[in-house]
Write an enzyme that holds these catalytic residues in place. Structure first.
Site, PDB file in Angstrom:
ATOM      1  N   ARG A 104       0.849  -1.176   0.000  1.00 28.34           N
ATOM      2  CA  ARG A 104       0.000   0.000   0.000  1.00 28.34           C
ATOM      3  C   ARG A 104       0.888   1.230   0.000  1.00 28.34           C
ATOM      4  NH1 ARG A 104      -4.389   0.980   4.717  1.00 28.34           N
ATOM      5  NH2 ARG A 104      -2.520   1.582   5.820  1.00 28.34           N
ATOM      6  N   THR A 108      -0.553   7.625  -1.209  1.00 26.54           N
ATOM      7  CA  THR A 108      -1.848   7.568  -1.901  1.00 26.54           C
ATOM      8  C   THR A 108      -2.784   6.526  -1.295  1.00 26.54           C
ATOM      9  OG1 THR A 108      -1.115   5.852  -3.424  1.00 26.54           O
ATOM     10  CG2 THR A 108      -0.684   8.134  -4.074  1.00 26.54           C
ATOM     11  N   ASP A 200       1.003  -2.788  12.140  1.00 24.96           N
ATOM     12  CA  ASP A 200       1.380  -3.227  10.790  1.00 24.96           C
ATOM     13  C   ASP A 200       1.657  -4.724  10.809  1.00 24.96           C
ATOM     14  OD1 ASP A 200       3.112  -3.924   8.519  1.00 24.96           O
ATOM     15  OD2 ASP A 200       3.009  -1.784   8.084  1.00 24.96           O
ATOM     16  N   ASP A 203       5.127  -5.952   9.343  1.00 26.90           N
ATOM     17  CA  ASP A 203       6.247  -5.614  10.227  1.00 26.90           C
ATOM     18  C   ASP A 203       6.262  -6.496  11.469  1.00 26.90           C
ATOM     19  OD1 ASP A 203       7.283  -3.705   8.567  1.00 26.90           O
ATOM     20  OD2 ASP A 203       6.347  -2.018   9.601  1.00 26.90           O
TER      21      ASP A 203
END
Ligand code: PRP
Ligand code: URA
Length: 209
Positions: A104, A108, A200, A203
């Protein structure tokens, strides 16, 4: 027909709490993601068709059921979807695995594709797209469209945690798809992270932060 299934089995919810906790390290996080994926695979495959075959037990001849019909495929969205593959394969070891690499864009929030390798016969398979997080829905929608464009006709989406926005986006873009999640959280924050979520997923799985 209802297209969103929330899997609130106690074992799944217990392990979900573990991966939400910021003090859970990568090793325990990885193990719990794998176990949740295995438990969810049990439900996602609940309606697989069966057929009767004749066998002989040590006692007599009998008819008994085996899996019939189309073959399965698992399609993890890289990276974080990788963490769900082994758990699913432990239940459905004959499934083929295709990979779609998407990240991602942090500015944006649009998905950017960087890798794709799919089984050649995806049009003949029941596919389960897997990704721990369904946030805006951009990545899942792109992955689903990608495999539809390559001939896939039977697709389910399986995520651990979803935002209401992501569920809505997938339902709108792909009303034919069944969505399986362990939890639908409250909302997205200003950075399109799921709240409360787990941070995340990539991660935390791979220890990159
Ligand atoms: C995460 C997650 C999903 C996506 C969800 O991946 O694993 O693929 O974000 O967000 P969306 O619904 O708004 O598209 P990320 O882009 O962080 O890549 P990674 O798996 O490589 O960490
Ligand atoms: N991707 C993640 O890994 N976590 C979120 O909360 C949203 C997108």
């Amino acid at each position: 027909m209802e297209k969103v299934f929330i899997m609130d089995h106690p074992l799944i919810q217990h392990k979900l709490t573990l991966i939400r906790d910021k003090n859970t390290g990568s090793k325990e996080f990885r193990e719990a993601v794998k176990e949740i994926a295995m438990l969810m695979a049990y439900e996602v495959t609940r309606n697989l068709p069966l057929e009767e075959v004749e066998i002989e037990t040590p006692v007599c001849k009998t008819k008994s059921k085996v899996l019939a019909g189309r073959k399965l495929g698992i399609v993890p969205i890289l990276r974080a979807g990788l963490g769900m593959v082994d758990g699913m394969l432990s239940l459905i070891p004959a499934a083929k695995v295709g990979h779609i690499g998407l990240y991602r864009d942090p500015e944006t929030l649009e998905p950017v594709e960087y890798y794709c390798k799919l089984p050649v016969d995806i049009h003949e398979r029941d596919l389960i797209v897997v990704d721990p997080m369904l946030a805006t829905g951009g990545s899942a929608n792109a992955a689903i469209q990608f495999i539809k464009d390559r001939g896939a006709t039977s697709i389910k989406l399986m995520c651990l945690i979803a935002a209401p926005e992501g569920v809505k986006a997938v339902k709108e873009a792909h009303p034919d798809i069944e969505i399986y999640v362990a939890a639908v959280d409250e909302k997205l924050n200003d950075h399109a992270y799921i709240v409360p979520g787990l941070g995340d997923a990539g991660d935390r799985l791979f220890g990159t932060k």
